[in-house]
Design a protein around this motif. Structure first.
Motif, mmCIF file in Angstrom:
data_model
loop_
_atom_site.group_PDB
_atom_site.id
_atom_site.type_symbol
_atom_site.label_atom_id
_atom_site.label_comp_id
_atom_site.label_asym_id
_atom_site.label_seq_id
_atom_site.Cartn_x
_atom_site.Cartn_y
_atom_site.Cartn_z
ATOM 1 N N ALA A 111 0.836 -1.205 0.000
ATOM 2 C CA ALA A 111 0.000 0.000 0.000
ATOM 3 C C ALA A 111 0.869 1.252 0.000
ATOM 4 O O ALA A 111 0.565 2.235 -0.687
ATOM 5 C CB ALA A 111 -0.919 -0.008 1.215
ATOM 6 N N GLY A 112 1.959 1.229 0.751
ATOM 7 C CA GLY A 112 2.866 2.372 0.799
ATOM 8 C C GLY A 112 3.528 2.640 -0.532
ATOM 9 O O GLY A 112 3.663 3.797 -0.967
ATOM 10 N N LEU A 113 3.943 1.579 -1.212
ATOM 11 C CA LEU A 113 4.538 1.745 -2.538
ATOM 12 C C LEU A 113 3.554 2.388 -3.505
ATOM 13 O O LEU A 113 3.911 3.243 -4.317
ATOM 14 C CB LEU A 113 4.991 0.387 -3.080
ATOM 15 C CG LEU A 113 6.208 -0.240 -2.396
ATOM 16 C CD1 LEU A 113 6.390 -1.678 -2.860
ATOM 17 C CD2 LEU A 113 7.478 0.559 -2.661
ATOM 18 N N ASP A 114 2.300 1.980 -3.411
ATOM 19 C CA ASP A 114 1.282 2.539 -4.304
ATOM 20 C C ASP A 114 0.994 4.010 -4.007
ATOM 21 O O ASP A 114 0.504 4.741 -4.881
ATOM 22 C CB ASP A 114 -0.004 1.722 -4.203
ATOM 23 C CG ASP A 114 0.144 0.322 -4.785
ATOM 24 O OD1 ASP A 114 1.085 0.108 -5.574
ATOM 25 O OD2 ASP A 114 -0.673 -0.555 -4.432
ATOM 26 N N LYS A 115 1.283 4.440 -2.784
ATOM 27 C CA LYS A 115 1.037 5.838 -2.417
ATOM 28 C C LYS A 115 2.183 6.764 -2.829
ATOM 29 O O LYS A 115 2.019 7.989 -2.817
ATOM 30 C CB LYS A 115 0.828 5.945 -0.902
ATOM 31 C CG LYS A 115 -0.468 5.327 -0.400
ATOM 32 C CD LYS A 115 -0.579 5.426 1.108
ATOM 33 C CE LYS A 115 -1.859 4.792 1.615
ATOM 34 N NZ LYS A 115 -1.991 4.879 3.086
ATOM 35 N N MET A 116 3.328 6.196 -3.179
ATOM 36 C CA MET A 116 4.463 7.028 -3.557
ATOM 37 C C MET A 116 4.187 7.742 -4.882
ATOM 38 O O MET A 116 3.787 7.103 -5.860
ATOM 39 C CB MET A 116 5.731 6.178 -3.689
ATOM 40 C CG MET A 116 6.269 5.646 -2.378
ATOM 41 S SD MET A 116 7.813 4.699 -2.599
ATOM 42 C CE MET A 116 8.936 6.000 -3.166
ATOM 43 N N PRO A 117 4.393 9.058 -4.955
ATOM 44 C CA PRO A 117 4.216 9.769 -6.222
ATOM 45 C C PRO A 117 5.129 9.206 -7.309
ATOM 46 O O PRO A 117 6.289 8.856 -7.038
ATOM 47 C CB PRO A 117 4.588 11.205 -5.868
ATOM 48 C CG PRO A 117 4.360 11.306 -4.386
ATOM 49 C CD PRO A 117 4.727 9.967 -3.840
ATOM 50 N N ALA A 118 4.614 9.127 -8.515
ATOM 51 C CA ALA A 118 5.369 8.509 -9.607
ATOM 52 C C ALA A 118 6.592 9.321 -10.000
ATOM 53 O O ALA A 118 7.580 8.771 -10.503
ATOM 54 C CB ALA A 118 4.453 8.307 -10.813
ATOM 55 N N ASP A 119 6.552 10.645 -9.783
ATOM 56 C CA ASP A 119 7.639 11.497 -10.267
ATOM 57 C C ASP A 119 8.659 11.849 -9.193
ATOM 58 O O ASP A 119 9.432 12.808 -9.353
ATOM 59 C CB ASP A 119 7.074 12.775 -10.884
ATOM 60 C CG ASP A 119 6.154 13.536 -9.933
ATOM 61 O OD1 ASP A 119 5.686 12.932 -8.944
ATOM 62 O OD2 ASP A 119 5.898 14.737 -10.179
ATOM 63 N N VAL A 120 8.700 11.076 -8.105
ATOM 64 C CA VAL A 120 9.661 11.364 -7.049
ATOM 65 C C VAL A 120 11.089 11.183 -7.574
ATOM 66 O O VAL A 120 11.408 10.226 -8.271
ATOM 67 C CB VAL A 120 9.408 10.463 -5.811
ATOM 68 C CG1 VAL A 120 9.533 8.996 -6.145
ATOM 69 C CG2 VAL A 120 10.360 10.831 -4.679
#
Length: 456
Positions: free
Chosen positions: A207-216
């Protein structure tokens, strides 16, 4: 360690601890660690986390290398374990008007840790903080690895502050992954940190990985180097480690110590009985199999049986070392039992049984004990005990994909369904037709396997 400029208006102001060799009692830190904290400067100045209380003076010096500490407006606490929150009380004594930002759970933890009524603003998903030159967004990420955990996202700087997530106990003086010289050592510690901190929280990790913004572009954790060029690889590893493999068979682990072979004989009887129940069974003598391997197998098992003789009115240390390393977070549906042979007083099995129940395993009412050498009747009783423990297990098993579909008996019309198998006659659920033994026969009319044809 001095303040390190990571980007325009972003500084690392945490503290290195290269001499640390044991973190929080249970984790080895072969390469030391760092207590990371970050300072965002601009129209408003923001500190992200503090450091272990023993390193407050160094932390303060690092902040003052950039701005007067009194000029800090906000303190964001992504997670409030004492290695991050240990200096909050000292910081507030210097900056009493400082506003703290945390999740609702974080506020509670922080007040319980400091015993202070702190000026704390609680935030939820989607809440933001406007700093004039940038806007920070808060992304609650509970159980990474406490209920209070969250990410802080600086969209303008494409920087994500993740606290323990994607961190490592690895002391890198430059604070950047691209400068690590011994990359193999770092990768080993990165994996070890995941296993020790996040291994029990795999669904939360996904779930945490999915919450990470794609453009970080920059990940700032609270231990170890910041991630730039390794962000993609780190995320991929976390996802791989956290994604469960299809489960087509329940597993059992029989772990034991045996002074003279009596408890080992019981363990062997238990293992044989569980195999007969369709379990994939592993056994281990804790005096032979490495401790770390025993702990791994205990964590993975759906059914755990722990056997021990009684020495000095207790189980030996090697057995306790394994049990006290079991994380109780993911034991839902799992079952456990304790057994052992003894000579005098026999306290070991009851002690182990009580401990297992304390971990919230499903367990029978009592352990199983035998005085000295087990008889055949004792071994039969041990087998029944093992089955009674297995009957308490409710861990779901995925229906396996089967090839060939259903097959029908040409004589009586009985249909063999691979998903169901024929457990009464030794064919486990999920057995494809091609793997059904040639000696198997129709359970209704008794004809050979050759008399079956593929169902339309």
């Amino acid at each position: 360690m001095s303040a390190i400029k990571l980007r325009e208006n972003l500084w690392s102001v945490g503290v290195l601890n290269p001499a640390l060799r044991v973190f929080d009692i249970v984790m080895e830190s072969k390469y030391g660690t760092s207590y990371n904290a970050y300072l965002l400067t601009g129209e408003k100045n923001v500190l992200i986390e503090t450091v272990h209380t023993d390193y407050f003076d160094e932390y303060l010096d690092n902040i003052r290398q950039v701005i007067p500490v009194e000029d800090v407006d906000y303190l964001i606490m992504n997670h409030n374990e004492p290695d991050h929150s240990g200096s909050v009380a000292k910081l507030m004594a210097i900056c009493p008007k400082l506003e703290i930002i945390a999740t609702k759970a974080g506020k509670k933890h922080l007040q319980d840790i400091t015993n202070l009524d702190l000026p704390c603003r609680t935030v939820a998903a989607g809440d933001t903080l406007d700093l004039g030159n940038r806007v920070l967004e808060f992304i609650p990420s509970p159980m990474l690895h406490w209920a209070d955990s969250m990410f802080t996202w600086d969209k303008a700087g494409k920087t994500l502050f993740t606290c323990d997530f994607l961190g490592a106990h690895f002391c890198e003086p430059t604070m950047l992954d691209k400068n690590i010289h011994d990359k193999a050592a770092y990768e080993g510690e990165f994996a070890y940190y995941y296993a020790g901190i996040f291994g029990p929280f795999k669904p939360s990790v996904l779930a945490g990985l999915d919450k990470m913004p794609a453009d970080v572009e920059l990940v700032c954790p609270s231990h170890g180097p910041c991630l730039t060029e390794t962000i993609g690889k780190a995320k991929e590893l976390y996802r791989t480690w956290s994604t469960p493999a299809p489960k087509t068979q329940r597993t059992a682990f029989v772990v034991y110590a045996s002074a003279y072979g009596c408890t080992r004989t019981l363990a062997e009887a238990a293992a044989k009985a569980l195999e007969g129940e369709g379990y994939a069974v592993t056994t281990a003598d804790v005096t032979v199999v490495p401790y770390a391997e025993c702990v791994k197998l205990a964590h993975e098992a759906d059914v755990l049986l722990v056997g021990s003789p009684t020495i000095n009115r207790a189980a030996p240390k090697a057995v306790w070392d394994v049990l006290t390393s079991i994380d109780p977070i993911n034991l839902k549906g799992k079952a456990a039992g304790a057994f052992g042979a003894y000579g005098w007083s026999g306290e070991a099995a009851p002690m182990l049984h009580t401990f297992l129940k304390g971990l919230r395993y499903a367990a029978p009412e009592a352990p199983f004990r035998v005085l000295f050498t087990p008889t055949q009747a004792d071994l039969d009783a041990m087998a029944e005990y093992a089955k009674s423990v297995a009957a308490l297990c409710t861990v779901p098993v995925d229906a396996p994909k089967t090839e060939g579909g259903k097959w029908v008996c040409a004589l009586c019309g009985y249909i063999y369904d691979p998903a169901e198998g024929d457990p009464a006659h030794g064919v486990a659920p999920g057995t494809p037709w091609e793997q059904v033994p040639s000696s198997w026969s129709c359970p209704l009319c008794g004809v050979d396997k050759d008399m079956f044809k593929k169902a339309e």
